[in-house]
Design an enzyme around this catalytic site. Structure first.
Site, PDB file in Angstrom:
ATOM      1  N   CYS A 248       0.841  -1.203   0.000  1.00 45.59           N
ATOM      2  CA  CYS A 248       0.000   0.000   0.000  1.00 45.59           C
ATOM      3  C   CYS A 248       0.870   1.244   0.000  1.00 45.59           C
ATOM      4  O   CYS A 248       1.889   1.314   0.695  1.00 45.59           O
ATOM      5  CB  CYS A 248      -0.906  -0.022   1.227  1.00 45.59           C
ATOM      6  SG  CYS A 248      -1.776   1.530   1.556  1.00 45.59           S
ATOM      7  N   CYS A 342     -29.236  26.790   2.957  1.00 43.19           N
ATOM      8  CA  CYS A 342     -29.790  27.463   4.133  1.00 43.19           C
ATOM      9  C   CYS A 342     -28.690  27.627   5.173  1.00 43.19           C
ATOM     10  O   CYS A 342     -28.039  26.641   5.551  1.00 43.19           O
ATOM     11  CB  CYS A 342     -30.951  26.643   4.699  1.00 43.19           C
ATOM     12  SG  CYS A 342     -31.652  27.346   6.211  1.00 43.19           S
ATOM     13  N   CYS A 362     -36.348  28.917   3.203  1.00 42.64           N
ATOM     14  CA  CYS A 362     -35.955  27.512   3.228  1.00 42.64           C
ATOM     15  C   CYS A 362     -37.219  26.656   3.240  1.00 42.64           C
ATOM     16  O   CYS A 362     -37.734  26.288   4.298  1.00 42.64           O
ATOM     17  CB  CYS A 362     -35.082  27.221   4.448  1.00 42.64           C
ATOM     18  SG  CYS A 362     -34.548  25.495   4.557  1.00 42.64           S
ATOM     19  N   CYS A 383     -26.878  45.280   2.685  1.00 39.81           N
ATOM     20  CA  CYS A 383     -26.433  44.360   3.726  1.00 39.81           C
ATOM     21  C   CYS A 383     -25.429  45.064   4.630  1.00 39.81           C
ATOM     22  O   CYS A 383     -24.543  45.789   4.148  1.00 39.81           O
ATOM     23  CB  CYS A 383     -25.780  43.123   3.112  1.00 39.81           C
ATOM     24  SG  CYS A 383     -26.887  42.169   2.054  1.00 39.81           S
ATOM     25  N   CYS A 440      -7.032  31.707  13.989  1.00 40.57           N
ATOM     26  CA  CYS A 440      -6.804  33.059  13.510  1.00 40.57           C
ATOM     27  C   CYS A 440      -7.927  33.509  12.591  1.00 40.57           C
ATOM     28  O   CYS A 440      -8.871  32.786  12.324  1.00 40.57           O
ATOM     29  CB  CYS A 440      -5.458  33.144  12.798  1.00 40.57           C
ATOM     30  SG  CYS A 440      -5.437  32.245  11.225  1.00 40.57           S
TER      31      CYS A 440
END
Length: 473
Positions: A248, A342, A362, A383, A440
């Site tokens: 393998c 959603c 939704c 927005c 971070c």
């Protein structure tokens, strides 16, 4: 010896006197299919094909010498013993009448190599060269090197099993078909119109025009009784017996069977390491969503042109992992089709809506109504960074029907809104909802086709300014 002779003599006399009451169970039940229908026959595995013909021919109104028995693409010769024919319980054999033209053409022309044994008995593993086949010495070696195929059995086994190769007419789909030659590679089996043959079905013979007749190959599961000619399994052609004892590429152990990736180098991995590879890529959402092949993976060595084309190989995963694979694959399909997911945690329902539709509900899911651009609760106006806005059920609805029950369930309390704003934000490039669980502020979109580097705070492309100002918060 005298006692045995007397016992056999008594049994013979009893069969003559009481033919109806004496019933012998031979252990192997097969279906004989002919132009007059199907019949279930009990066989003694020690019989030869001539004995089978003598049993079947009277029921067909034919003499034994006028009957041809076909199984797995081959005519079975009279001298073949049934237990050598790779038959399972309820296997289907085809009994056809030999036409006089066939007799004259085939007289003295039947070769032992072509007609004596069914296909699985004559094939050596396609990985072996002619020299390797010649060097096999013991019966144990030959048994191990014999062609073993692996399939995914959808029912009743629902998993990987050993399979058997079968063949039928490409035109009428009858199993009364004899091939002109054995397949020599997977391309012969998987691709159409590679191998010719002769269909013995009377209707097909009478209606067939000039030109070759082609074989159609398919696989069956070898672990359960045949469920008819439509009983099929999916060939897992990348899984092979490790006849060359290749280690393998991940754990370096020699295992059997193994998966051989479709790259030029043919890298080998054991099945345990293949599962580990799949799960690690799955959790990081690093599968590739190919328009033709589906949700798949390449060779882990980074080889080009090595994507797995048959996604049923991923059924080697556990049921839970397979559900995750199917969910992520569906989500990726929705995103590539221009849809959205959603953003409510625990939902993720895929929604296909017109591109100019800003207000999304939704449906068939949690009922949450959100803004397509920022993936926050729906609002009027531009927005904002916090995603705050007013809910309006009329403007921008795009003719979506609002279910009052779902709408009432879609009202989050403030704590839920804060949790969503803190833990999930959309990728600025592809709008994929991304969850941050620490670390971070440098984010990398987990969607393979995107991979956009962006800042969690600014929600724009990651820059040196972001690194200097708020790399760690």
């Amino acid at each position: 010896m005298i006692v045995d002779f007397i016992r056999h003599l008594i049994q013979a006399i009893m069969q003559l006197i009481f033919p109806v009451k004496m019933k012998v169970s031979y252990g192997l039940k097969v279906y004989i299919k002919s132009s007059t229908g199907n019949m279930l026959v009990e066989l003694d595995p020690k019989w030869d094909i001539r004995s089978l013909k003598e049993r079947v021919a009277p029921k067909l109104g034919l003499a034994p010498e006028d009957v041809k028995i076909i199984f797995a693409g081959k005519e079975l010769m009279d001298s073949i013993v049934i237990e050598e024919c790779d038959l399972g319980q309820q296997s289907i054999l085809h009994a056809v009448k030999i036409r006089h033209v066939d007799k004259s053409q085939s007289s003295g022309n039947t070769s032992e190599s072509h007609g004596s044994r069914p296909m699985n008995e004559t094939l050596m593993d396609w990985q072996l060269t002619a020299k390797e086949c010649k060097n096999l010495t013991t019966d144990e070696e030959r048994e191990r090197r014999k062609a073993h195929f692996y399939v995914y059995c959808p029912s009743p086994c629902k998993g990987m099993q050993q399979g058997k190769l079968r063949v039928r007419c490409d035109s009428c789909r009858s199993g009364a078909f004899t091939v002109d030659r054995d397949p020599q590679c997977w391309a012969d089996v998987l691709q159409k119109h590679r191998i010719t043959g002769t269909c013995e079905d009377e209707v097909c013979q009478d209606s067939h025009t000039d030109g070759p007749q082609f074989a159609e190959f398919f696989m069956k599961c070898a672990e359960h009784a045949s469920q008819g000619e439509e009983d099929q399994a999916v060939p897992l052609y990348l899984i092979k017996p490790n006849v060359r004892d290749i280690p393998c590429l991940a754990c370096t152990e020699v295992s059997d069977p193994v998966l051989v990736f479709p790259c030029k180098e043919g890298h080998v991995t054991c099945l345990d390491c293949f599962r580990t590879y799949c799960v690690s890529r799955l959790r990081d959402r690093q599968f590739w969503s190919h328009p033709d092949l589906g949700y798949t993976l390449p060779c882990p060595a980074g080889c080009p042109d090595s994507l797995i084309e048959e996604v049923h190989h991923f059924h080697l995963l556990t049921n839970e992992q397979l559900r995750m694979y199917q969910q992520f694959g569906t989500e990726e399909f929705v995103l590539q089709a221009g849809g959205v997911l959603c953003p409510q945690p625990g939902c993720g329902m895929g929604i296909l809506a017109p591109e100019d539709c800003r207000r999304i509900q939704c449906q068939n899911g949690c009922g949450f109504v959100f803004c397509r651009q920022c993936l926050q609760g729906f609002h009027l106006g531009e927005c904002s960074e916090t995603g705050e806005g007013l809910m309006d059920r009329k403007e921008g609805s795009c003719q979506y029907n609002v279910d009052p029950v779902n709408a009432s369930q879609a009202r989050w309390d403030e704590a839920s809104k804060v949790a969503i704003r803190v833990t999930t934000k959309p990728c600025p490039k592809c709008r994929t909802a991304t969850e941050r669980d620490g670390g971070c502020m440098h984010m990398v979109c987990t969607r393979p086709q995107c991979g956009f580097h962006w800042c969690w705070v600014c929600q724009t492309e990651w820059t040196r300014e972001c690194m200097g100002s708020h790399w760690f918060g």
